[in-house]
Design an enzyme around this catalytic site. Structure first.
Site, short mmCIF file in Angstrom:
data_model
loop_
_atom_site.label_atom_id
_atom_site.label_comp_id
_atom_site.label_asym_id
_atom_site.label_seq_id
_atom_site.Cartn_x
_atom_site.Cartn_y
_atom_site.Cartn_z
N GLU A 1 5.48 -5.03 7.10
CA GLU A 1 4.74 -4.00 7.84
C GLU A 1 5.31 -3.75 9.24
O GLU A 1 5.25 -2.64 9.75
CB GLU A 1 3.25 -4.39 7.95
CG GLU A 1 2.48 -4.31 6.64
CD GLU A 1 2.56 -5.57 5.79
OE1 GLU A 1 3.41 -6.45 6.07
OE2 GLU A 1 1.77 -5.68 4.84
N GLY B 1 0.87 -5.30 0.98
CA GLY B 1 -0.34 -5.47 0.18
C GLY B 1 -0.05 -6.09 -1.18
O GLY B 1 -0.92 -6.74 -1.76
N ALA C 1 0.85 -1.19 0.00
CA ALA C 1 0.00 0.00 0.00
C ALA C 1 0.89 1.24 0.00
O ALA C 1 2.03 1.20 0.46
CB ALA C 1 -0.90 -0.02 1.22
N GLU D 1 0.00 -9.64 -0.61
CA GLU D 1 -1.36 -10.05 -0.25
C GLU D 1 -2.29 -10.13 -1.46
O GLU D 1 -3.10 -11.06 -1.56
CB GLU D 1 -1.91 -9.09 0.82
CG GLU D 1 -1.14 -9.23 2.13
CD GLU D 1 -1.44 -8.13 3.14
OE1 GLU D 1 -1.57 -8.46 4.32
OE2 GLU D 1 -1.53 -6.94 2.76
#
Ligand code: DAK
Length: 254
Positions: A131, A108, A65, A111
């Protein structure tokens, strides 16, 4: 189709979505999310598309992200607006999806690759959930899909340390289905997708549904779902065509 952060095209029954923010390692911005969702809506309702391939650039599938967009986010708006929640849309696509991953697939990025039905990786691919290093947790399945894919020990280590997994390790532990030289990844993903596109669509859809629902149910329930799917396909012209073609020693025409 006039997008800013992605490119899309259709070839041989395959819808290809290319993440395209070269200056930001394909960081997953809100704009990119909206564009991916828009093109997924189009591909899902377009009969010309049977299978979807999601890819990035040679350097980065996606580095997660967009941290610059997230840094000032606060709790209530994030929760109330389900911040970035629409990325989950990739996982609910009923058509088969393949992630063609080269370079970084982090946070992300890792993911959304795991939301696809399977991953074909380049030999330069690096998967990770970093993260922890920016003071947060994975938020789009990193603690869940990664654990189911590679087991608790590897998932814990990757999420708690942010260590990246290279392509060879990812293949060894079953995170990716195949590793290829970088330049072969997208062509091979498209070829595999177009092979699937030529099979029975109801069968492909039900296979996807059975495997995905089986990941979240008991063996007994999963076997029940599979059997119902198997029986239901006797109600399709594709089953008749597929089996008759085998008997006639010809290629099926679905
Ligand atoms: N966001 C924004 N910009 C990024 C970025 C990112 N994730 N990753 C890279 N960039 C930008 C860099 O800032 C740099 O921009 P400039 O400085 O040139 O303007 C440019 O891309 C090139 O990056 P580097 O200079 O860092 O390139 P290197 O080759 O040195 O390093 C790298 C590449 C990928 C190892 C490094 O950039 C990196 O570590 N990136 C950050 C990786 C990361 O921490 N990813 C996790 C982000 S958190 C949720 C949904 C989603 C999420 C959570 C919740 N919900 C639905 C609730 C997801 C969260 C995340 O993914």
């Amino acid at each position: 189709m006039g997008f800013e952060t992605i490119q899309s095209r259709i070839e041989n029954g395959v819808g290809v979505i290319t993440l395209h923010r070269p200056d930001a390692m394909n960081a997953l911005s809100e704009k990119m999310m909206l564009e991916v969702v828009e093109v997924l809506d189009q591909f899902e309702s377009d009969y010309a598309v049977a299978v979807i391939v999601l890819t990035g650039s040679e350097k980065a599938f996606a580095a997660g992200a967009d941290i610059k967009e997230m840094v000032d986010q606060t709790y209530l708006p994030a929760m109330q607006q389900q911040f970035l929640g629409q990325w989950e849309r990739i996982a609910s696509c009923p058509k088969p999806t393949i992630a063609a991953v080269t370079g970084y697939a982090l946070g992300g990025g890792c993911e959304i690759a795991m939301m696809c039905d399977f991953i074909i990786a380049g030999d330069n691919a690096k998967f990770g959930q970093p993260e922890i290093k920016i003071g947060t947790t994975p938020g789009l399945g990193g603690t869940q899909r990664l654990t189911r894919a590679v087991g608790k020990a590897k998932a814990m280590e990757m999420c708690l340390t942010g260590r990246m997994m290279d392509a060879a390790e990812a293949e060894k532990v079953g995170l990716v289905s195949r590793v290829l030289p970088v330049s072969d990844v997208l062509p091979e993903a498209i070829e595999t997708a177009s092979f699937i596109a030529k099979q029975s669509r109801p069968a492909a859809r039900l296979i996807k549904e059975c495997i995905n629902s089986g990941m979240n149910t008991s063996l007994e329930q999963g076997l029940g779902t599979e059997r119902r799917a198997f029986y239901s396909l006797f109600g399709t012209a594709d089953q008749k065509e597929g089996m008759q073609a085998f008997i006639d020693k010809r290629k099926p025409n679905y």
